[in-house]
Design an enzyme around this catalytic site. Sequence first.
Site, PDB file in Angstrom:
ATOM      1  N   GLU A 222       0.835  -1.190   0.000  1.00  0.00           N
ATOM      2  CA  GLU A 222       0.000   0.000   0.000  1.00  0.00           C
ATOM      3  C   GLU A 222       0.876   1.248   0.000  1.00  0.00           C
ATOM      4  O   GLU A 222       2.015   1.222   0.458  1.00  0.00           O
ATOM      5  CB  GLU A 222      -0.895   0.027   1.243  1.00  0.00           C
ATOM      6  CG  GLU A 222      -1.821  -1.168   1.354  1.00  0.00           C
ATOM      7  CD  GLU A 222      -2.593  -1.190   2.662  1.00  0.00           C
ATOM      8  OE1 GLU A 222      -3.641  -1.840   2.701  1.00  0.00           O
ATOM      9  OE2 GLU A 222      -2.134  -0.543   3.641  1.00  0.00           O
TER      10      GLU A 222
ATOM     11  N   ASP B  78       9.053  -2.744 -15.332  1.00  0.00           N
ATOM     12  CA  ASP B  78       7.588  -2.698 -15.261  1.00  0.00           C
ATOM     13  C   ASP B  78       7.090  -1.312 -15.651  1.00  0.00           C
ATOM     14  O   ASP B  78       6.245  -0.727 -14.979  1.00  0.00           O
ATOM     15  CB  ASP B  78       7.128  -3.054 -13.848  1.00  0.00           C
ATOM     16  CG  ASP B  78       5.627  -3.365 -13.790  1.00  0.00           C
ATOM     17  OD1 ASP B  78       5.052  -3.704 -14.842  1.00  0.00           O
ATOM     18  OD2 ASP B  78       5.037  -3.237 -12.705  1.00  0.00           O
TER      19      ASP B  78
END
Length: 742
Positions: free
Chosen positions: A24, A141
């Site tokens: 998170e 990524d």
Amino acid sequence: MGETRLIHGRYRLLDRIGRGGMGEVWRARDESLGRHVAVKCLKPLGANHDHAFTRVLRERFRREARVAAALQHRGITVVHDFGESDGVLYLVMELLDGRNLSQLLEDNKQHPLPVADVLEIAEQVAAALAYCHEQGIVHRDLKPANIVRIGDGTVKICDFGIARLGHDIGFTSRLTGTGIAMGTPHYMSPEQIGGTEVDQRSDLYSFGCVLYEIATGVPPFDLDDAWAILVGHRDTPPRPPREHRPELPAYLERVILDLLAKEPDERPGDARELARRISAHRAAPAYVPTVVAARPAPDAMARVGRLPSWTHGMTTGHKAAGAGLRTTPPDPAAGLSGEWIARPATGPVGEPAPEQRPAPPPEALTALAGRHNAGLSLGRLGRWAEAGEVHRAVAAEREHLLGPDHPDTLASRYEVAFTLSRTGRAADALREYKHVTEARIRTLGPDHPDTLAARQEMAYVLGQLGRAFDAHRVYTAVLAARERTMGPDHPDTLRCRHNLAFNLSRLGRLEDSYRMAREVAAARARVLGPDHPDTLVTRYEVAYALGQLGRWAEALERYREVAEARGRALGPDHPDTLAARHEIGISLGRLGRSAEALDLYRDLAADRTRVQGPTHPETLRARHGRCVNLGRLGRWEEALAESRDVSAVRERVLGPDHPDTLVSRREVAVGLGWLGRWADALTEYRRVAAARDRVLGPDHPDTLASRNDEAHCLQQLGRSEEAVALYRRVAALRGQRASAGG
């Protein structure tokens, strides 16, 4: 984490601003400097983690965090600090006041961005990439969600180094530890898809995908099926961007297509060259957004067949453009290839249809999807009991909100079954898989990939339960369906054939098992490559079949080849590499080369202790191999001492009735017998036989073997009548078992 949580006595978490596969992101206040920052909290290191895994994770986290913190460029998000607090690894980064490219496209109602904006973004990102690549760092990524444009127009790349960390510690794939590739399907390079080594040119390809999307409004391969997207990246030339948007400058189209070259050598040499090409044409006219052309037809599906096995089950994920995020995010475990369409509600003839189920709140479905993914993460970490609890709770809530036959409900129940099979509750797993299979046949059809996946897991559990004939029937039926619908070389077809080959050995069809394993190994080598983890698993199975056939010299050679290849592909300390080394030891022992086997097991036990800890079951298994070979060399005092120590540790760690504990206790009895202490040996043999009788049943082959050991010991003690009676009893039970099996 609660809203008032204070990290490291300094960073006060205020509100969560993002959530992803690794953890998170929170908006927080740095109490020391009085500024707002972003804190990324990675998944917690619970007390149940394997210590070796935790140690490696922490070390890699520190290494990658230092790399990220060392990057100093206006186009890269600044990392201020990092550390660990109450088992949570955290990074403190600058808090960006802006929108990522995915959000910018959504703000623009999924229309492409103005050409001037595309060029500005391209030039800034190219400069940032060039800086990082010159430091020897590859992002791995790169996607619209990782590129942010802040209020003053500066464009920044996020998660440099952190993406690599996610790859290293295995948060990016449900498959644990082997064949993992990093990336999001819409933005993955062909070399990532192939599982080969990547360099900075992989980032250039991913950036080409990003530019294609922000310039046209759609990704280069805009398909709803992840498999088709990956095939497109690997095999299909992208549709020229100006076919979507004719007013794009020709030079921009050429830059994008060069970045999307299939071969790395055909792309721009580096990001500096890319930046120069873009800056040379900055005088492009402004663009007024227009409606994006229709999506290209999914012709790439015609070429499906030779992608790595880890790609199956991937969902397309949330691309920047298109319809936006679904109410229920795609379930990575379910692997659905189409949208769920509920059947019309109808009642019996002459009666009104039952009341339609009300639409569930989107936030509830999103929360359940997050909890489902948390359960998958627990499973990846080997915390199967905890994962099962999560999946059971999510399954119950999904059934209440969506109905018992909704794919999301069935996906959760599938995971419940998976965790049951991994915690030794094979019978319970079988019941759950049967339910999922029957429901998927009703709603998706008998040949749907999800239905076949559930049936294949049923076969696996049947094998666990000793029902090899039933498992064979199910595997055969699933294999026929997979070959018919997917083709003989599809990775799922090959996986089914691999399992069928293993099950053939359970049926005693050793030659058939060996022949099929060889065929699957050859096919996987052709489709995936000779050193792909799945190929090596089957080559390992070929070696196992050779051992069962008594061809130990050939088995030894195969195991050595697998160990060497795994060492190259996965590293010398990977569990699969160590497992192959263990089998080398078994083969050496079977060939009478016990001195070599003893040396191997000594080194293997030391390596497993270093990597996995002294009480890990595999460490103890290596030590047991030492016991056996000490005995074969006639060093019975040493063998007895070692086997007693291993037995005591196994009893403490695994329990007194665990099969491994009982194997060690039998080894203690063997040592006592060879030392002439037959009375003590009889006590041990009887304890092992009684435990196996209690756990496995009186006619189980292992129980009967223990009773034979007991009878042999009685004979050595001169108690021949008791020994003969016990031998007869064992023979009768074996006869009854054979009759029942026939």
